[in-house]
Design a protein around this motif. Structure first.
Motif, short mmCIF file in Angstrom:
data_model
loop_
_atom_site.label_atom_id
_atom_site.label_comp_id
_atom_site.label_asym_id
_atom_site.label_seq_id
_atom_site.Cartn_x
_atom_site.Cartn_y
_atom_site.Cartn_z
N TYR A 229 -4.07 -28.59 -38.31
CA TYR A 229 -3.87 -29.19 -36.72
C TYR A 229 -2.46 -29.76 -36.61
CZ TYR A 229 -8.74 -28.62 -36.32
OH TYR A 229 -10.07 -28.09 -36.35
N GLY A 230 -1.89 -29.80 -37.72
CA GLY A 230 -0.48 -30.59 -37.66
C GLY A 230 0.39 -29.75 -36.63
N PRO A 231 0.72 -28.39 -36.56
CA PRO A 231 1.44 -27.75 -35.51
C PRO A 231 0.93 -28.22 -34.07
CG PRO A 231 0.90 -26.22 -37.25
CD PRO A 231 0.14 -27.46 -37.46
N TYR A 232 -0.39 -28.35 -33.94
CA TYR A 232 -0.76 -27.96 -32.42
C TYR A 232 -0.28 -29.92 -31.92
CZ TYR A 232 -2.36 -23.70 -34.08
OH TYR A 232 -2.18 -22.37 -34.53
N ALA A 233 -0.47 -30.83 -33.03
CA ALA A 233 -0.38 -31.98 -32.57
C ALA A 233 0.94 -32.16 -32.22
CB ALA A 233 -0.78 -32.93 -34.03
N SER A 234 2.02 -31.47 -33.11
CA SER A 234 3.26 -31.60 -32.61
C SER A 234 3.67 -30.82 -31.41
CB SER A 234 4.15 -30.76 -33.72
OG SER A 234 5.53 -30.92 -33.27
N ILE A 235 2.83 -29.92 -30.90
CA ILE A 235 3.29 -29.37 -29.69
C ILE A 235 2.76 -30.15 -28.67
CG2 ILE A 235 2.18 -27.38 -28.08
CD1 ILE A 235 2.23 -25.48 -30.77
N ALA A 236 1.60 -30.61 -28.89
CA ALA A 236 1.23 -31.56 -27.62
C ALA A 236 1.85 -32.68 -27.49
CB ALA A 236 -0.29 -31.95 -28.01
N ARG A 237 2.70 -33.21 -28.33
CA ARG A 237 3.62 -34.36 -28.33
C ARG A 237 4.74 -33.99 -27.42
NH1 ARG A 237 2.46 -35.51 -33.60
NH2 ARG A 237 4.24 -34.56 -34.32
N HIS A 238 5.09 -32.81 -27.43
CA HIS A 238 6.25 -32.06 -26.85
C HIS A 238 5.93 -31.82 -25.35
CE1 HIS A 238 9.54 -32.15 -29.72
NE2 HIS A 238 8.50 -31.64 -30.70
N TYR A 239 4.62 -31.62 -25.32
CA TYR A 239 4.13 -30.76 -23.97
C TYR A 239 2.63 -31.54 -23.62
CZ TYR A 239 7.78 -27.28 -24.58
OH TYR A 239 8.90 -26.65 -24.73
N PRO A 240 2.82 -32.80 -23.27
CA PRO A 240 1.42 -33.57 -22.93
C PRO A 240 1.05 -33.01 -21.87
CG PRO A 240 3.44 -34.93 -22.30
CD PRO A 240 3.96 -33.86 -23.28
N GLY A 241 -0.30 -32.45 -21.83
CA GLY A 241 -1.34 -32.30 -20.69
C GLY A 241 -0.92 -30.75 -20.46
N SER A 284 17.44 -7.31 -23.21
CA SER A 284 16.56 -7.48 -22.10
C SER A 284 16.36 -8.91 -21.84
CB SER A 284 15.33 -6.80 -22.06
OG SER A 284 14.46 -7.06 -21.07
N ASP A 285 16.00 -9.37 -20.52
CA ASP A 285 15.63 -10.66 -20.14
C ASP A 285 14.07 -10.82 -19.84
OD1 ASP A 285 17.87 -12.42 -20.65
OD2 ASP A 285 18.60 -12.11 -18.73
N ASN A 286 13.39 -10.08 -20.08
CA ASN A 286 12.04 -9.83 -19.53
C ASN A 286 11.04 -10.71 -20.31
OD1 ASN A 286 12.59 -8.19 -17.09
ND2 ASN A 286 12.34 -6.32 -18.35
N VAL A 287 10.46 -11.62 -19.76
CA VAL A 287 9.68 -12.88 -20.36
C VAL A 287 8.57 -13.14 -19.45
CG1 VAL A 287 9.50 -15.03 -21.56
CG2 VAL A 287 11.59 -13.87 -21.83
N LEU A 288 7.20 -12.99 -19.78
CA LEU A 288 6.19 -13.56 -19.13
C LEU A 288 5.62 -14.91 -19.87
CD1 LEU A 288 5.73 -10.35 -18.41
CD2 LEU A 288 4.58 -11.49 -16.80
N ARG A 289 5.55 -15.87 -19.39
CA ARG A 289 5.18 -17.24 -20.04
C ARG A 289 3.83 -17.60 -19.92
NH1 ARG A 289 10.44 -17.53 -18.16
NH2 ARG A 289 11.97 -18.08 -19.60
N CYS A 290 3.40 -18.08 -21.06
CA CYS A 290 1.66 -18.55 -21.04
C CYS A 290 1.64 -20.10 -21.09
CB CYS A 290 1.11 -18.26 -22.13
SG CYS A 290 1.31 -16.42 -22.72
N GLY A 291 2.61 -20.83 -21.20
CA GLY A 291 2.50 -22.31 -21.12
C GLY A 291 3.62 -22.72 -21.94
N LEU A 292 3.67 -24.16 -22.37
CA LEU A 292 4.64 -24.82 -23.02
C LEU A 292 5.65 -24.65 -22.39
CD1 LEU A 292 3.44 -24.01 -26.84
CD2 LEU A 292 2.40 -25.58 -25.00
#
Length: 407
Positions: A229-241, A284-292
């Motif tokens: 769970y450590g990586p996801y706790a860290s992600i959530a600190r950077h992107y709350p909500g 290329s610059d083609n990116v589709l984002r899912c979040g964060l």
């Protein structure tokens, strides 16, 4: 051969120290996320052939066949088909996918027909090209890559014991795997933002608790000092909500050791989390984002591009190819290899008739053009460009990475 001067991009997620340390320059105090080496119009490298610094893109445009070689021009047109980067992440990058060639061409044509400006923030397709990429770790490196098996994702979410996640757990257990992954990701990304923000906050708090407990119980476990769970706790600190926090839990967490690499093909969701690496990709610059990310997320188009299939991440290790060690990638636009030179070794000839960018990451190496006898020394952090017609020999004591075209 020409020494390159390269642009450094100051994205907010970048490390303030990793790239300056490699380059041997003082930190500025600002994030330094990526150093671009190539001819991308957004930040081309510059070289000086006696008349002052000139963008590499202009050098190539002036004489494509000399610079790129006839085979590269036939295959990819009169442009350098790859971009090489140093990537230094101190915070998670956006969760994203890239289209394949057909999807990119169709998406670009559709947005052109709609009159969407290329620089519009809601534009998905900046060009007609795909963007396969490979990242090679220079330091311990963390990322997310590809979907976990649905049952494994269900167990990870269930372990947080959050009521708002239980419907996703049920779907992941009950539905056929590919359908389950599609249904859950769709539900997460289309949920009411206020409602799912509460679920994300509860999941983040639970991940923090589980991470702390895991660190105390098994500080040297195979999932790292903070457990699964450590990586996801860290992600959530950077992107709350951010709903991307839950989407990220559907993906495999990967740890690379220096010298190991990951290849990322079309439709594979991924994000880099932490570490310094070399990244090479189709231009290329083609990116589709899912979040964060605070940037545009086009959910319908994203769902069209994502490949909803679980697969364990395949960690690549360099394989001997003559004097070099090469990283296997199923694309022609780029080839990345590594050459480790010993002080008492013989000069090594670099085969190929394609353009080359060389990056020194350790020691000091000497480049020699066997055709005209010219020489160029590269220290740690320095890079050089060689045209297709140059016949390169390398010697010295150090490590260099070579980016070229696999034609």
């Amino acid at each position: 051969m020409d020494r390159l001067e390269n642009a450094v991009r100051p994205y907010a997620w970048g490390s303030t120290t990793a790239i300056p340390e490699l380059l041997g320059v003082p930190p500025t105090g600002e994030p330094q996320a990526e150093m671009w080496m190539g001819a991308h119009p957004g930040a081309p490298s510059h070289l000086d052939r006696g008349a002052g610094p000139v963008p590499l893109s202009e050098v190539i445009e002036a004489d494509p066949e000399r610079e790129l070689g006839a085979a590269t021009v036939r295959a990819y047109g009169p442009r350098l088909p790859f971009l090489l980067k140093l990537l230094a992440a101190a915070a998670p990058l956006s969760l994203q996918v890239h289209p394949d060639l057909t999807q990119a061409a169709e998406g670009f044509a559709a947005e052109e027909a709609q009159g969407v400006p290329v620089d519009a923030p809601h534009r998905n397709y900046k060009d007609r090209n795909h963007k396969p990429e490979l990242v090679c770790a220079l330091t311990p490196f963390e990322g997310l890559c590809g979907f976990r098996p649905a049952a494994e994702a269900a167990d990870l979410l269930a372990g947080l014991d959050v009521d708002g996640l239980k419907p996703y757990v049920d779907i992941l257990h009950a539905s056929p795997e590919n359908d389950a992954l599609r249904e859950v990701l769709t539900a997460v990304l289309t949920a009411d933002r206020d409602e799912i923000a509460g679920t994300v906050a509860q999941a983040a708090a639970a991940a923090e608790r589980r991470s702390s407990a895991d660190a105390q119980a098994a500080p040297d476990g195979q999932d790292g000092p903070h457990g699964p769970y450590g990586p996801y706790a860290s992600i959530a600190r950077h992107y709350p909500g951010d709903p991307g926090v839950i989407a990220a839990m559907l993906l495999n967490h990967v740890r690379l050791q220096p010298g190991e690499a990951l290849y990322l093909g079309a439709g594979v969701p991924h994000a880099y989390l932490d570490g310094l690496g070399i990244e090479i990709m189709a231009n290329s610059d083609n990116v589709l984002r899912c979040g964060l990310t605070p940037k545009h997320v086009d959910v319908p188009e994203l769902l069209r591009i994502v490949r909803f299939e679980s697969s364990p991440p395949e960690i690549l290790r360099p394989e001997a190819d003559g004097a070099e060690e090469a990283y296997a990638a199923p694309v022609g636009e780029f080839r990345l290899s590594r050459l480790v030179l010993a002080a008492d070794g013989r000069p090594q000839t670099l085969a190929g008739r394609a353009p080359v960018i060389l990056l020194c990451t350790e020691g000091r190496v000497l480049l020699r053009d066997a055709g005209d006898g010219s020489e160029l020394a590269l220290e740690r952090g320095q890079s050089a460009y060689a045209a297709a017609e140059d016949r390169l020999e390398v010697s010295g004591e150090g490590t260099i990475f070579r980016a070229t075209v696999a034609v």
